[in-house]
Motif scaffolding. Structure first.
Motif, short mmCIF file in Angstrom:
data_model
loop_
_atom_site.label_atom_id
_atom_site.label_comp_id
_atom_site.label_asym_id
_atom_site.label_seq_id
_atom_site.Cartn_x
_atom_site.Cartn_y
_atom_site.Cartn_z
N ALA A 1 0.85 -1.20 0.00
CA ALA A 1 0.00 0.00 0.00
C ALA A 1 0.88 1.24 0.00
CB ALA A 1 -0.91 -0.01 1.22
N LYS A 2 0.37 2.32 -0.58
CA LYS A 2 1.11 3.59 -0.59
C LYS A 2 1.47 3.97 0.85
CE LYS A 2 0.64 8.28 -2.32
NZ LYS A 2 -0.13 9.17 -3.17
N GLY A 3 2.73 4.34 1.06
CA GLY A 3 3.16 4.72 2.41
C GLY A 3 3.71 3.57 3.23
N ASP A 4 3.50 2.33 2.76
CA ASP A 4 4.02 1.15 3.48
C ASP A 4 5.54 1.13 3.47
OD1 ASP A 4 1.66 -0.03 4.14
OD2 ASP A 4 1.83 -1.72 2.74
N LEU A 5 6.11 0.55 4.54
CA LEU A 5 7.53 0.25 4.53
C LEU A 5 7.67 -1.02 3.70
CD1 LEU A 5 10.44 0.67 5.53
CD2 LEU A 5 9.86 -0.69 7.54
N ALA A 6 8.16 -0.88 2.47
CA ALA A 6 8.21 -2.03 1.56
C ALA A 6 9.43 -2.90 1.87
CB ALA A 6 8.24 -1.55 0.12
N LEU A 7 10.57 -2.26 2.11
CA LEU A 7 11.80 -3.01 2.42
C LEU A 7 12.56 -2.23 3.48
CD1 LEU A 7 13.06 -3.85 -1.20
CD2 LEU A 7 12.14 -5.48 0.45
N SER A 8 13.06 -2.95 4.47
CA SER A 8 13.78 -2.21 5.50
C SER A 8 15.30 -2.28 5.33
CB SER A 8 13.37 -2.62 6.91
OG SER A 8 12.99 -3.95 6.93
N LYS A 9 15.89 -1.23 5.81
CA LYS A 9 17.34 -1.08 5.86
C LYS A 9 17.94 -2.37 6.44
CE LYS A 9 20.41 2.23 8.04
NZ LYS A 9 20.52 3.53 8.64
N GLY A 10 19.04 -2.84 5.86
CA GLY A 10 19.67 -4.05 6.38
C GLY A 10 19.26 -5.31 5.63
N THR A 11 18.26 -5.18 4.74
CA THR A 11 17.82 -6.34 3.97
C THR A 11 18.86 -6.69 2.90
OG1 THR A 11 15.54 -5.62 4.23
CG2 THR A 11 15.96 -7.19 2.46
N VAL A 12 19.19 -7.97 2.80
CA VAL A 12 20.08 -8.40 1.72
C VAL A 12 19.23 -8.51 0.44
CG1 VAL A 12 21.64 -10.21 0.89
CG2 VAL A 12 21.52 -9.70 3.34
N LEU A 13 19.68 -7.84 -0.61
CA LEU A 13 18.86 -7.79 -1.82
C LEU A 13 19.05 -9.05 -2.68
CD1 LEU A 13 19.25 -4.02 -2.77
CD2 LEU A 13 17.48 -5.13 -1.39
N ARG A 14 18.03 -9.89 -2.59
CA ARG A 14 17.98 -11.08 -3.43
C ARG A 14 17.18 -10.72 -4.69
NH1 ARG A 14 14.80 -14.70 0.64
NH2 ARG A 14 13.65 -12.73 0.64
N PRO A 15 17.08 -11.64 -5.65
CA PRO A 15 16.32 -11.29 -6.86
C PRO A 15 14.91 -10.78 -6.54
CG PRO A 15 17.54 -13.30 -7.23
CD PRO A 15 17.74 -12.95 -5.77
N GLN A 16 14.26 -11.35 -5.54
CA GLN A 16 12.88 -10.92 -5.25
C GLN A 16 12.83 -9.49 -4.72
OE1 GLN A 16 14.54 -13.59 -4.12
NE2 GLN A 16 13.52 -14.52 -2.38
N GLU A 17 13.85 -9.06 -3.95
CA GLU A 17 13.86 -7.68 -3.47
C GLU A 17 14.18 -6.72 -4.62
OE1 GLU A 17 15.45 -10.06 -1.49
OE2 GLU A 17 13.89 -10.07 0.06
N ILE A 18 15.04 -7.15 -5.53
CA ILE A 18 15.34 -6.32 -6.70
C ILE A 18 14.04 -6.11 -7.48
CG2 ILE A 18 16.63 -6.24 -8.90
CD1 ILE A 18 18.52 -5.99 -6.53
#
Ligand code: AMP
Ligand code: MG
Length: 417
Positions: A150-167
């Motif tokens: 949703a707009k305004g949601d924290l989608a990804l937090s600092k410290g997350t290792v970026l895997r293909p799904q986070e990319i």
């Protein structure tokens, strides 16, 4: 003599998480996110169909069965990417494709299979109306606006290792770049008069410099950027000149020259240009190990001096350089993945050091089994080639017998972190 853990802690106390850098999304893969990412949009942006089918008012399907279909007038079609200008009423339906926004008036989608579309087509009829063959509840096959983010949601937090799904998740927010902890630059310097560069002829008495390659590949594997400084000769001047080339490194790795031999100059250079933290660790292979700070052009660079024997160099790297690189990258899991296996070999530990033997691990049924790869000399690089794990014989264990449970550090399980 330091234990492996004590030495690891010392090394880690000399390195810190590096600064963030903003990079194109795809180049951030494997790196640690340095920002909290809040969504500026809603995903999906509107209610849309999860199926190819017919948009209907659910209450109008009441009582529909294959023998008593509910006949609705077909008024239009809507594909993904388009907004229907028509509205669904109690008597009408709009043919809808997966991903297409649900037209006004509709509150459910009936998939093709639950209509008589196929039958009508087979009979050569033009589709002016369509029979609904089952009752559907409101909301069926509709993906709600914002059900992902949703707009305004924290989608990804600092410290997350970026895997293909986070990319992918970042791309779904419309991002082209991300702020990630930068990769450490790791200088690699091999030392030794016996070394020859690959690609050159091999004169008598010489060997090819393989450590630079195995170490650089390890640096890359764990997310660092290797800076190859080539070969320094076993003399103060050659070493001093080569070390200067690593002034911009975040970590400086030298191979060989750290034992007590007549030509082991690395420690002398260190004593002159830096600060030595320790010289030996209670492990095998890899006992003569140097760690400290090199002062290069006024900058203090953490320095790890691994032994020259090819296996010792690699095993020492795994125990000390790998966690240092991971820490600099901002990763939290620094320990190597370890499993419990049943030993199928006998292995003797003669000198009360932690013995990292090269082993081949196999899973049979629910259990792991490990067997030695063969001779365990620290110059036998093919023992690493044949192995996929390091079977650990603890300091206070004199031997491992067949059938004993052993800990094995897995060399090929990097996805785990
Ligand atoms: P050192 O640590 O200098 O006593 O070297 C130990 C052993 O490792 C010697 O047999 C060296 O020839 C070998 N060695 C040292 N450096 C390298 C290298 N870069 N590549 C392959 N073998 C090496
Ligand atoms: Mg040497």
């Amino acid at each position: 003599m330091l234990t492996v853990e004590e030495a690891q802690q010392k090394v880690l106390s000399y390195v810190d998480v590096l600064e963030p850098e903003e990079k194109p999304l795809l180049e951030c893969s494997g790196q640690v996110l340095a920002e909290d990412v809040y969504s500026t949009i809603t995903i999906p942006p509107m209610d849309n169909s999860a199926m190819d089918g017919y948009a209907v008012q659910a209450q109008n399907t009441c009582g529909a069965t294959p023998s008593t279909p509910k006949i609705l007038r077909l008024i239009s079609e809507v594909a993904a990417g388009y907004i229907s200008e028509q509205e669904v009423s109690p008597e009408t339906t709009i043919r809808i494709m997966t991903g297409a926004p649900v037209p006004k008036g509709a509150d459910a989608v009936v998939q093709f299979e639950d209509t008589d579309e196929e039958e009508r087509r087979a009979a050569g009829k033009t589709l002016v109306e369509i029979g609904i063959l089952r009752e559907v509840p409101p909301g069926l096959s509709i993906r709600r606006a914002g059900e992902d983010i949703a707009k305004g949601d924290l989608a990804l937090s600092k410290g997350t290792v970026l895997r293909p799904q986070e990319i992918g998740a970042l791309a779904s927010l419309g991002r082209t770049t991300a702020s990630v902890i930068r990769r450490p630059l790791v200088a690699i310097l091999s030392t030794g008069d016996e070394l020859v560069n690959v690609g050159e002829p091999l004169p008598p008495g010489k060997i090819y410099n393989s450590n630079t390659f195995s170490l650089a590949a390890q640096v890359r594997r764990y997310g660092g950027i290797p800076k190859i400084l080539g070969i320094a000769r076993d003399d103060m001047q050659s070493l001093t000149e080569a070390i200067d080339q690593g002034h911009d490194a975040d970590l400086f790795i030298t191979s060989a020259g750290v034992s007590v031999g007549r030509y082991d100059f690395v420690k002398d250079v260190l004593a002159k240009h830096g600060e030595i933290a320790f010289w030996s660790v209670r492990m095998k292979p890899g006992k003569p190990l140097a760690f400290g700070l090199l002062t290069i052009r006024g900058k203090r660079v953490p320095h790890l001096g691994v032994p020259g024997n090819p296996v010792s160099a690699m095993v020492s790297f795994e125990q000390f350089a790998r966690p240092a690189i991971l820490k600099m990258l901002g990763k939290k899991k620094l320990a190597k993945p370890t499993i419990i296996a049943i030993s199928e070999s006998r292995a003797v530990n003669s000198d009360e050091r932690r013995f990292f033997t090269r082993a081949m691990v196999e899973k049979r049924g629910e259990k792991y089994f490990a067997r030695l790869t063969g001779p365990q000399g620290s110059g036998i690089l093919t023992s690493m080639v044949k192995g996929n794990g390091l079977m650990i014989i603890p300091e206070d264990t004199k031997s491992i017998e067949q059938g004993d449970e052993v800990q094995v550090q897995m060399l090929d399980w990097e996805e785990e972190q």
